[in-house]
Design a protein around this motif. Sequence first.
Motif, PDB file in Angstrom:
ATOM      1  N   ASN A 530      70.968  41.621   4.565  1.00 20.82           N
ATOM      2  CA  ASN A 530      70.749  42.378   3.331  1.00 20.82           C
ATOM      3  C   ASN A 530      69.676  41.705   2.492  1.00 20.82           C
ATOM      4  O   ASN A 530      69.141  40.655   2.888  1.00 20.82           O
ATOM      5  CB  ASN A 530      72.068  42.554   2.552  1.00 20.82           C
ATOM      6  CG  ASN A 530      72.623  41.213   2.082  1.00 20.82           C
ATOM      7  OD1 ASN A 530      71.863  40.249   1.875  1.00 20.82           O
ATOM      8  ND2 ASN A 530      73.943  41.132   1.940  1.00 20.82           N
ATOM      9  N   LEU A 531      69.371  42.277   1.327  1.00 22.64           N
ATOM     10  CA  LEU A 531      68.245  41.781   0.521  1.00 22.64           C
ATOM     11  C   LEU A 531      68.434  40.331   0.102  1.00 22.64           C
ATOM     12  O   LEU A 531      67.509  39.513   0.221  1.00 22.64           O
ATOM     13  CB  LEU A 531      68.070  42.679  -0.714  1.00 22.64           C
ATOM     14  CG  LEU A 531      66.922  42.307  -1.657  1.00 22.64           C
ATOM     15  CD1 LEU A 531      65.596  42.274  -0.925  1.00 22.64           C
ATOM     16  CD2 LEU A 531      66.851  43.285  -2.828  1.00 22.64           C
ATOM     17  N   GLN A 532      69.636  39.998  -0.367  1.00 19.81           N
ATOM     18  CA  GLN A 532      69.887  38.631  -0.826  1.00 19.81           C
ATOM     19  C   GLN A 532      69.685  37.637   0.315  1.00 19.81           C
ATOM     20  O   GLN A 532      69.076  36.580   0.149  1.00 19.81           O
ATOM     21  CB  GLN A 532      71.311  38.536  -1.399  1.00 19.81           C
ATOM     22  CG  GLN A 532      71.610  37.199  -2.081  1.00 19.81           C
ATOM     23  CD  GLN A 532      70.604  36.890  -3.191  1.00 19.81           C
ATOM     24  OE1 GLN A 532      70.339  37.730  -4.054  1.00 19.81           O
ATOM     25  NE2 GLN A 532      69.993  35.713  -3.149  1.00 19.81           N
ATOM     26  N   GLU A 533      70.209  38.005   1.485  1.00 20.38           N
ATOM     27  CA  GLU A 533      70.046  37.134   2.661  1.00 20.38           C
ATOM     28  C   GLU A 533      68.570  36.999   3.042  1.00 20.38           C
ATOM     29  O   GLU A 533      68.106  35.915   3.415  1.00 20.38           O
ATOM     30  CB  GLU A 533      70.865  37.695   3.850  1.00 20.38           C
ATOM     31  CG  GLU A 533      72.377  37.548   3.660  1.00 20.38           C
ATOM     32  CD  GLU A 533      73.190  38.452   4.602  1.00 20.38           C
ATOM     33  OE1 GLU A 533      74.399  38.215   4.713  1.00 20.38           O
ATOM     34  OE2 GLU A 533      72.607  39.385   5.206  1.00 20.38           O
ATOM     35  N   LEU A 534      67.849  38.105   2.923  1.00 17.75           N
ATOM     36  CA  LEU A 534      66.416  38.081   3.249  1.00 17.75           C
ATOM     37  C   LEU A 534      65.687  37.068   2.364  1.00 17.75           C
ATOM     38  O   LEU A 534      64.893  36.246   2.839  1.00 17.75           O
ATOM     39  CB  LEU A 534      65.836  39.488   3.034  1.00 17.75           C
ATOM     40  CG  LEU A 534      64.342  39.652   3.298  1.00 17.75           C
ATOM     41  CD1 LEU A 534      64.017  39.398   4.760  1.00 17.75           C
ATOM     42  CD2 LEU A 534      63.882  41.055   2.892  1.00 17.75           C
ATOM     43  N   VAL A 535      65.999  37.123   1.073  1.00 18.42           N
ATOM     44  CA  VAL A 535      65.383  36.168   0.134  1.00 18.42           C
ATOM     45  C   VAL A 535      65.811  34.745   0.505  1.00 18.42           C
ATOM     46  O   VAL A 535      64.965  33.834   0.615  1.00 18.42           O
ATOM     47  CB  VAL A 535      65.782  36.501  -1.326  1.00 18.42           C
ATOM     48  CG1 VAL A 535      65.332  35.381  -2.270  1.00 18.42           C
ATOM     49  CG2 VAL A 535      65.194  37.833  -1.753  1.00 18.42           C
ATOM     50  N   ASP A 536      67.101  34.547   0.700  1.00 17.42           N
ATOM     51  CA  ASP A 536      67.622  33.194   0.959  1.00 17.42           C
ATOM     52  C   ASP A 536      67.022  32.589   2.221  1.00 17.42           C
ATOM     53  O   ASP A 536      66.623  31.421   2.242  1.00 17.42           O
ATOM     54  CB  ASP A 536      69.154  33.232   1.087  1.00 17.42           C
ATOM     55  CG  ASP A 536      69.812  33.537  -0.252  1.00 17.42           C
ATOM     56  OD1 ASP A 536      69.117  33.422  -1.291  1.00 17.42           O
ATOM     57  OD2 ASP A 536      71.003  33.905  -0.261  1.00 17.42           O
ATOM     58  N   ILE A 537      66.940  33.386   3.283  1.00 19.79           N
ATOM     59  CA  ILE A 537      66.429  32.858   4.549  1.00 19.79           C
ATOM     60  C   ILE A 537      64.941  32.528   4.446  1.00 19.79           C
ATOM     61  O   ILE A 537      64.502  31.440   4.816  1.00 19.79           O
ATOM     62  CB  ILE A 537      66.656  33.868   5.703  1.00 19.79           C
ATOM     63  CG1 ILE A 537      68.167  34.057   5.934  1.00 19.79           C
ATOM     64  CG2 ILE A 537      65.974  33.399   6.987  1.00 19.79           C
ATOM     65  CD1 ILE A 537      68.501  35.251   6.804  1.00 19.79           C
ATOM     66  N   THR A 538      64.165  33.474   3.901  1.00 15.85           N
ATOM     67  CA  THR A 538      62.713  33.257   3.901  1.00 15.85           C
ATOM     68  C   THR A 538      62.306  32.182   2.899  1.00 15.85           C
ATOM     69  O   THR A 538      61.287  31.513   3.090  1.00 15.85           O
ATOM     70  CB  THR A 538      61.956  34.565   3.597  1.00 15.85           C
ATOM     71  OG1 THR A 538      62.469  35.129   2.389  1.00 15.85           O
ATOM     72  CG2 THR A 538      62.117  35.560   4.721  1.00 15.85           C
ATOM     73  N   ILE A 539      63.087  31.984   1.858  1.00 12.66           N
ATOM     74  CA  ILE A 539      62.725  30.952   0.884  1.00 12.66           C
ATOM     75  C   ILE A 539      63.037  29.567   1.442  1.00 12.66           C
ATOM     76  O   ILE A 539      62.374  28.583   1.091  1.00 12.66           O
ATOM     77  CB  ILE A 539      63.442  31.188  -0.472  1.00 12.66           C
ATOM     78  CG1 ILE A 539      62.569  30.624  -1.612  1.00 12.66           C
ATOM     79  CG2 ILE A 539      64.824  30.553  -0.520  1.00 12.66           C
ATOM     80  CD1 ILE A 539      63.096  31.004  -2.986  1.00 12.66           C
ATOM     81  N   SER A 540      64.035  29.482   2.306  1.00 13.62           N
ATOM     82  CA  SER A 540      64.496  28.161   2.752  1.00 13.62           C
ATOM     83  C   SER A 540      63.698  27.644   3.940  1.00 13.62           C
ATOM     84  O   SER A 540      63.607  26.443   4.148  1.00 13.62           O
ATOM     85  CB  SER A 540      65.987  28.228   3.117  1.00 13.62           C
ATOM     86  OG  SER A 540      66.152  29.072   4.252  1.00 13.62           O
ATOM     87  N   LEU A 541      63.112  28.528   4.705  1.00 11.44           N
ATOM     88  CA  LEU A 541      62.440  28.058   5.941  1.00 11.44           C
ATOM     89  C   LEU A 541      60.947  27.861   5.725  1.00 11.44           C
ATOM     90  O   LEU A 541      60.310  28.633   5.028  1.00 11.44           O
ATOM     91  CB  LEU A 541      62.697  29.037   7.075  1.00 11.44           C
ATOM     92  CG  LEU A 541      64.093  28.935   7.696  1.00 11.44           C
ATOM     93  CD1 LEU A 541      64.312  30.012   8.732  1.00 11.44           C
ATOM     94  CD2 LEU A 541      64.327  27.559   8.330  1.00 11.44           C
TER      95      LEU A 541
END
Lengths: 541, 541
Positions: A530-541
């Motif tokens: 979902n959107l929140q996960e998309l932000v979390d994943i792409t910001i962390s890697l």
Amino acid sequence: MAQKPSIPKGTRDFSPTEVAKRNYIFSTIKQVFETYGFQPIETPSFENSSTLMGKYGEEGDRLIFKILNSGDYLKKVFEISDLRIYKDIKSLFKKIVSIDKKNNFDYYGKNYQESIISEIKKDLKFSFYYEYIQDDNLIKSLIDRFKLYKSEDIDLIVDDYYKKYLSSGITRITSKISEKALRYDLTVPFARYVVQHQNDIVFPFKRYQMQPVWRADRPQKGRFREFYQCDADVVGSKSLWQEVEFVQLYDDVFSKLKLIGTTIKLNNRKILSGIAEIIGEKDKLIDFTIALDKLDKIGEEGVAKEMLSKGISEEAIKKVQPLFNFKGSNQEKLNQLQELLANSVEGTQGVNDLRFVVNAVENLGLQSANLELDVTLARGLNYYTGAIYEVTAPKNVKMGSIGGGGRYDDLTGIFGLKDISGVGISFGLDRIYLVLEELDLFNQVELPKPKVLFLNLGEQEATYCMKALINLRNKGIKSELYPDASKMKKQLNYANRRAIQFVVIVGTSEMENKKFTLKNMQSGEQQTCNLQELVDITISL
Amino acid sequence: MAQKPSIPKGTRDFSPTEVAKRNYIFSTIKQVFETYGFQPIETPSFENSSTLMGKYGEEGDRLIFKILNSGDYLKKVFEISDLRIYKDIKSLFKKIVSIDKKNNFDYYGKNYQESIISEIKKDLKFSFYYEYIQDDNLIKSLIDRFKLYKSEDIDLIVDDYYKKYLSSGITRITSKISEKALRYDLTVPFARYVVQHQNDIVFPFKRYQMQPVWRADRPQKGRFREFYQCDADVVGSKSLWQEVEFVQLYDDVFSKLKLIGTTIKLNNRKILSGIAEIIGEKDKLIDFTIALDKLDKIGEEGVAKEMLSKGISEEAIKKVQPLFNFKGSNQEKLNQLQELLANSVEGTQGVNDLRFVVNAVENLGLQSANLELDVTLARGLNYYTGAIYEVTAPKNVKMGSIGGGGRYDDLTGIFGLKDISGVGISFGLDRIYLVLEELDLFNQVELPKPKVLFLNLGEQEATYCMKALINLRNKGIKSELYPDASKMKKQLNYANRRAIQFVVIVGTSEMENKKFTLKNMQSGEQQTCNLQELVDITISL
């Protein structure tokens, strides 16, 4: 019709990757400058010619890029053009002949020339002449010629006189068509800045400046006609702590750039003066240091031979014998110098100054650089008056100096502000770039490419993606939508060619479920989120 | 001897505070550019004259700063100087006379001129002439004159011919003494870059560029001869999503700068073309939009009157009547336009394009800017082919546009790469600076001054402080030691004048107890602390 595009020789375009790498160096230097209390200033790209000309020697004047006056500069060129001058000379000559005919001046008398000139000046039509000539000497020589030549020779006389005039007129013509010139270095504009704004400046003034300079040098590998200088200077203090601080600053910058093992060479102008005293002739100092610098290559005998050939006496060479075996720690070198220069007041002062700096640096410690006392270091000999610095790249890299500087006791004197001492250093951006490239030290630089590409599968899908994009961008994640709903293959190809880390795919099913398909382009891994996960994943890697 | 220092008119020095404020704007724009997937490039400060000349109209050509060729450019000037030309003409004329004497060409025959020219060309000494003249016409006119004048008139003939030559020669002389020119904007160098590096570029290419440009304009308030442009462009895509994105980008930058309430005006060239179709004459379009723009000031009647005076027919004015009452929401305006332009294919296309952008922006939302459809917006009319943008400052600030841009369908055509569509925007740095200053929006900018000043009470104390400084600087705390062991009052005065937040005082007792006395210069508060506490306190405040 269409031009084949190119850029002037000695200049460069910088691609996004090159800009990113250069900015990495700039921002590292800038951060350290500011941490050490230096403040940025900027000066205009072009200065009045009078500010720059005559400050860099004859060769420098030649290498300064001059800017044509704007507007009707060509009209001005022709107004004072050589043709007009040539014709003026011709009519002036005729005037002289007619004055001579009309009056009865005694050619062999004392005041013959003056009498003619006085008559010329009476005639308004010829009085403008004095604008060109400024003194009477050229006209006098014209009058002299008049009696020696026959009147048929008028073309010869005028030609001859014209040549004479020209050699004195070229500078005047240049200054008429060009009154501005591109910055040649950052030091002279800085001196101009300090004098011009002296009432607004709190001294001691620690300034840094990172701007391009331009030189009409012959371009070659590593030498450009437009390049950046990165300078830091302190003016208004003679403190040796500043000299200590610049050693630390060099060490700090190169350590932050992970350029381990640089050598910061240190010398002092006063030590060179002491040596000059000992070898007897100040003007032999450069020959002396150049020869001494070859010690490793040609040995003691070779150096002595070269010195002799340059006119340095055998006696002098004997006196400076200790420098031929100038080895050991900085402390040992200092002790040898102290002994050698014991009879020179200035030399001894130089040893004391150097000892202060060396002791302080050794006491405070360096992160990764080596400090090396080097008496052959003589850069800018006519310029520096105290400390002299030069930094060389780690020994495994073939590259000249990557930085340098020193103290100058009268930087602002040329602009009328006396007795302001300054000390400063400079970083050679282009060479540092080449060294970091060779040692593969740019690997941590974040390239200015998006981290996330949303594929564009149609208008509705794109709208859905654009909404998500706002969230990513608010978090500072570099991201974009492929602009056209092109074939998937073309879009993925774009992502690959730009080495984009993540691709987001949104089709009908994703939209229905408020999800995103996230593909890691390196691993090939694909996941739904979902959107929140998309932000979390792409910001962390 | 000493010069009174000054800088060329229209240029500026920037003080540390000004640099910091400017960099705050630059880095905000830069960060948003990169977040939106734009990549930086840089091009040289000067380009080949041929790259720039003829790209900005006659006025632009005049305002381009030209750089004198380096080296022996003056020799070149004199080589092709008017005097030499004058003399060459004289000897050429004599040559013609002697050729005519020697040969027996028929003056009234068809090939008289050609025969003479052919003889001239045989003589090496005169063949160089064709470098100047390039075609034979001038020489032919010289040959013509030869028969009409008596030989005593040689000076008159040469003078007359010389004038003729000169008028055709000025451009050639300029191009001989100047082959480079300073960048006039960032768009033409970008187009040149794209064509030159087309094989290395992945299209669509999103680039940004923030560099100075130079214009020999008359300097006035807010207009300089050296100023920065900040441009972002996408080339290689006609997607309307890009046009949406630039509206978001403007909104994002100005919101980050806390400049709330800007208006992003939007128009489309195709709508202007549609209106031109309706009013019948394309060349009246600018007069039309200028008049329409005055609606608020001079009312409907005034506008109609002005249009009539500009030659727009009464009938045409009647047709575009709806534009005189062009109010309401963007959607309402779009509906009015759709109706008005129903019979124009291009106009209707423009309405559809605009509707797409307006709908998308309204759907996605803006942070702080207003989007306003404005049919009078016609900047760069001959240049843009699609979207046209302009941003104006919040209404309470008197300032023209602070940004603008648009779509151009054939940016790179001038350099031989056809059909590359581009769309881009620009930020007006200097005006944004003035607006932020007026609204006091720089208050959060960290000025480039040290946060901590260690007083210098002697060599031992300074050494103790230098050790502490290393720790502060490692944590990135801007800090410095006062360089000289001057009187305490002088040192505190320095701290006050630079508005330094903390002063550290170290005397004998501090050294003995391994402590520091930390003084907050704003509150006057003073406390004793150890090194760790010193770091913790100064880093946190």
